[in-house]
Design an enzyme around this catalytic site. Structure first.
Site, mmCIF file in Angstrom:
data_model
loop_
_atom_site.group_PDB
_atom_site.id
_atom_site.type_symbol
_atom_site.label_atom_id
_atom_site.label_comp_id
_atom_site.label_asym_id
_atom_site.label_seq_id
_atom_site.Cartn_x
_atom_site.Cartn_y
_atom_site.Cartn_z
ATOM 1 N N ASN A 1 -13.427 15.155 -1.329
ATOM 2 C CA ASN A 1 -14.515 14.279 -1.737
ATOM 3 C C ASN A 1 -15.592 14.110 -0.665
ATOM 4 O OD1 ASN A 1 -15.692 12.786 -3.695
ATOM 5 N ND2 ASN A 1 -14.315 11.024 -3.529
ATOM 6 N N HIS B 1 -5.752 1.368 -11.826
ATOM 7 C CA HIS B 1 -6.631 0.595 -10.951
ATOM 8 C C HIS B 1 -7.296 -0.554 -11.678
ATOM 9 C CE1 HIS B 1 -7.547 3.993 -7.823
ATOM 10 N NE2 HIS B 1 -6.263 3.859 -8.044
ATOM 11 N N ARG C 1 -2.566 -1.597 -9.756
ATOM 12 C CA ARG C 1 -3.153 -1.832 -8.437
ATOM 13 C C ARG C 1 -4.266 -2.850 -8.594
ATOM 14 N NH1 ARG C 1 -6.854 2.206 -4.824
ATOM 15 N NH2 ARG C 1 -8.474 1.278 -6.160
ATOM 16 N N TYR D 1 -14.733 -1.501 -1.445
ATOM 17 C CA TYR D 1 -13.912 -0.432 -2.023
ATOM 18 C C TYR D 1 -13.076 -0.928 -3.210
ATOM 19 C CZ TYR D 1 -10.226 2.557 -3.290
ATOM 20 O OH TYR D 1 -9.405 3.297 -4.078
ATOM 21 N N ASP E 1 -4.432 -1.754 -2.054
ATOM 22 C CA ASP E 1 -4.871 -0.746 -1.081
ATOM 23 C C ASP E 1 -5.704 -1.404 0.008
ATOM 24 O OD1 ASP E 1 -6.256 2.643 -1.543
ATOM 25 O OD2 ASP E 1 -5.745 1.508 0.281
ATOM 26 N N HIS F 1 -6.910 0.158 2.370
ATOM 27 C CA HIS F 1 -7.920 1.189 2.625
ATOM 28 C C HIS F 1 -8.288 1.309 4.095
ATOM 29 C CE1 HIS F 1 -11.018 3.978 0.946
ATOM 30 N NE2 HIS F 1 -10.054 4.113 0.076
ATOM 31 N N GLU G 1 -0.892 -0.536 0.713
ATOM 32 C CA GLU G 1 -1.227 0.845 1.051
ATOM 33 C C GLU G 1 -2.250 0.932 2.178
ATOM 34 O OE1 GLU G 1 -3.855 4.330 -1.135
ATOM 35 O OE2 GLU G 1 -2.794 2.856 -2.357
ATOM 36 N N GLU H 1 -2.591 9.263 2.245
ATOM 37 C CA GLU H 1 -3.466 10.056 1.383
ATOM 38 C C GLU H 1 -4.445 10.916 2.167
ATOM 39 O OE1 GLU H 1 -7.171 7.281 0.103
ATOM 40 O OE2 GLU H 1 -5.226 6.744 -0.787
ATOM 41 N N ARG I 1 2.052 8.962 0.577
ATOM 42 C CA ARG I 1 0.910 8.989 -0.344
ATOM 43 C C ARG I 1 0.168 10.324 -0.375
ATOM 44 N NH1 ARG I 1 -1.242 7.002 -4.042
ATOM 45 N NH2 ARG I 1 -3.290 6.351 -3.286
ATOM 46 N N HIS J 1 -1.096 10.528 -4.183
ATOM 47 C CA HIS J 1 -2.479 10.097 -4.355
ATOM 48 C C HIS J 1 -3.034 10.715 -5.640
ATOM 49 C CE1 HIS J 1 -6.769 10.107 -2.394
ATOM 50 N NE2 HIS J 1 -6.532 8.950 -2.963
ATOM 51 N N ASP K 1 -10.844 12.118 -7.645
ATOM 52 C CA ASP K 1 -11.268 13.243 -6.817
ATOM 53 C C ASP K 1 -10.137 14.220 -6.543
ATOM 54 O OD1 ASP K 1 -10.690 12.070 -3.664
ATOM 55 O OD2 ASP K 1 -11.135 10.602 -5.196
ATOM 56 N N GLU L 1 -0.012 7.591 -8.779
ATOM 57 C CA GLU L 1 -1.339 7.004 -9.041
ATOM 58 C C GLU L 1 -2.008 7.834 -10.138
ATOM 59 O OE1 GLU L 1 -5.502 5.912 -6.664
ATOM 60 O OE2 GLU L 1 -4.029 7.222 -5.718
ATOM 61 N N TRP M 1 -13.950 2.681 6.209
ATOM 62 C CA TRP M 1 -14.305 2.320 4.833
ATOM 63 C C TRP M 1 -13.102 2.340 3.969
ATOM 64 C CZ3 TRP M 1 -13.984 5.284 0.360
ATOM 65 C CH2 TRP M 1 -14.505 4.644 -0.786
HETATM 66 C C1 CS2 Z 1 -8.097 5.536 -2.723
HETATM 67 C C2 CS2 Z 1 -9.015 6.642 -3.111
HETATM 68 O O1 CS2 Z 1 -7.004 5.920 -4.745
HETATM 69 C C3 CS2 Z 1 -6.893 5.515 -3.607
HETATM 70 O O2 CS2 Z 1 -5.832 5.078 -3.164
HETATM 71 O O3 CS2 Z 1 -7.759 5.368 -1.445
HETATM 72 O O4 CS2 Z 1 -9.743 6.188 -4.167
HETATM 73 C C4 CS2 Z 1 -9.949 7.116 -2.038
HETATM 74 O O5 CS2 Z 1 -10.854 6.131 -1.700
HETATM 75 C C5 CS2 Z 1 -10.686 8.337 -2.531
HETATM 76 O O6 CS2 Z 1 -9.781 9.290 -2.911
HETATM 77 C C6 CS2 Z 1 -11.613 8.903 -1.475
HETATM 78 O O7 CS2 Z 1 -12.132 10.086 -1.897
HETATM 79 MG MG MG Z 2 -5.792 4.666 -1.154
#
Ligand code: CS2
Ligand code: MG
Length: 412
Positions: free
Chosen positions: A37, A122, A147, A159, A220, A222, A246, A272, A293, A322, A326, A349, A412
């Site tokens: 991504n 999500h 989630r 996010y 998450d 993140h 996560e 991930e 992940r 993951h 993407d 996921e 991020w």
């Molecule tokens: C995230 C993703 O799904 C998740 O757990 O961490 O959405 C992540 O932000 C994206 O794959 C980034 O490309």
């Molecule tokens: Mg994630």
């Protein structure tokens, strides 16, 4: 049997995807996902300029040998670009092997260990009522694990929080549909970890109040907290019995998780953004995480991901692959086959591909009653409609990035 050609196909049905298509001399083809991504073209170039010329003439049946050749002969190992490129080759060769054997991939990996793969979806909201609606929507869609991501008072876009339909992104899709936004520059988001740490526990208290104690809830972090902040959040969330917390802290420094583990029993999921088993070694060996992940696309393919989950099994660490948008339907299919065949499956996921993406990537996998199944079509079970793919040329897109109130760049 010999590989006669390999094509790199870049298409953008609602988001950018990079796919490798390998063709053998008897016409059998295999697909592999190489989508990274926000850096898609780097992997496409790595494949086109450096890998494809090395594949032609090779025996597609020698998957492990080809993997080792691509990993070791490059001299420069690991990293997201290299491992996404190798992953695409690995997936495509397993696809061919399944078609030649006339078996779905999971049968080649030892057969099914379960009837389906439990998935999580999500849910998110800018407010509690919006979040509750989003959770109900996902439960109505069949999800049995959710989630939860939430807006933070005093901050703008963060996010994982869907822009409501009214303010959806350029394509009219929800924000959490894909964090990468089309455009020449990445969007800047403000972040404040203290505000986040004050707010998130109140949200999980409200969600448990509304939906009861049984619904599995995931969150998450993140990569945004320091180890002690992550320890604090893990601790204050314990009463809400999360399925997992996560990416609570960036894990380049694996030892950092010792501090988190010391202070909380909230299950931890990480990985991930990891590309090789070395990124997990300390985390797994010291029981610092409970779920891996990694995604097949960013981990070098089915072959190394199988080795990772086999290693994790020795420590009762389970899979939590993951699966955002993407990861293309090709990558999703590959990890569903692996997830069905391994014993230490945890959860998958699943952000469904858009209608446009599903038209380009016709996939046999299905989501029914909260569970995914890869299907029983030989190989991976995904066909790429190249004419349809041609309708969607690549569009520059970047993931957002974050700055703290004092202007410091943050994770991020
Ligand atoms: C995230 C993703 O799904 C998740 O757990 O961490 O959405 C992540 O932000 C994206 O794959 C980034 O490309
Ligand atoms: Mg994630």
């Amino acid at each position: 049997m010999r590989i006669v050609r390999a094509d790199v196909i870049v298409t953008s049905p609602s988001r950018n995807f990079v796919t490798l298509k390998i063709t053998a001399d008897d016409g059998v083809t295999g697909l592999g996902d190489a989508t990274l991504n926000g850096r898609e073209l780097a992997v496409a170039a790595y494949l086109r300029d450096h890998v494809v010329p090395l594949l032609v003439g090779k025996d597609p049946a020698r998957i492990e040998d080809t993997w080792q050749f691509l990993y070791r002969s490059a001299y420069w190992r690991r990293g997201p670009v290299t491992m996404a490129a190798i992953a695409a080759v690995d997936m495509a060769l397993w696809d061919i092997k399944g078609k030649v054997a006339n078996l779905p991939l999971y049968q080649l990996l030892g057969g099914a260990c379960r009837t389906g793969l439990r998935a999580y979806g999500h849910a998110s909201g800018a407010s509690l009522p919006e979040l509750f609606d989003s959770i109900r929507e996902h439960m109505a869609a069949g999800y049995t694990a959710i989630r939860v991501q939430t807006a933070i008072p005093g901050l703008g876009a963060v996010y994982g929080v869907a822009a409501s339909a009214a303010s959806a992104g350029a394509g009219g899709e929800r924000y959490d549909y894909d964090p990468a936004q089309r455009g020449a520059q990445p969007a800047e988001e403000a972040w404040d970890t203290s505000a986040y740490l004050r707010h998130v526990p109140t949200v999980f208290e409200a969600v448990r109040g509304e939906f009861g104690p049984e619904l599995p809830l995931l969150h998450d972090g993140h990569h945004r907290m320091t180890p002690i902040q992550a320890a604090r959040l893990g601790k204050v969330l314990e009463p809400y019995d999360l399925f997992w917390l996560e990416d609570c802290t960036p894990a380049e420094n694996q030892e950092a998780l010792r501090l988190v583990r010391q202070h909380t029993i909230t299950p931890l999921a990480i990985g991930e953004v990891f590309n090789t088993i070395w990124d997990f070694q300390t985390l797994i060996r010291e029981q610092l995480i409970d779920y891996v992940r990694a995604a097949v696309t960013h981990f070098g393919g089915v072959s190394p991901l199988k080795k990772l989950v086999d290693y994790a099994a020795q420590y009762q660490v389970r899979s939590g692959f993951h699966g955002p948008t993407d990861i293309s339907p090709v990558g999703m299919a590959a990890q569903l086959h692996l997830g069905l065949a391994i014993h230490n499956f945890g959860i998958q996921e699943y952000m469904p591909p858009s209608a446009a993406a599903s038209a380009v990537f016709r996939h046999a996998f299905a989501f029914v009653g909260g569970y995914l199944h890869p299907g029983d079509v030989p190989g991976l079970g995904v066909e790429l409609d190249e004419a349809a793919a041609g309708q969607y040329p690549y569009q520059q897109a970047y993931l957002p990035y974050a700055r703290l109130r004092d202007g410091t760049v943050h994770d991020w």
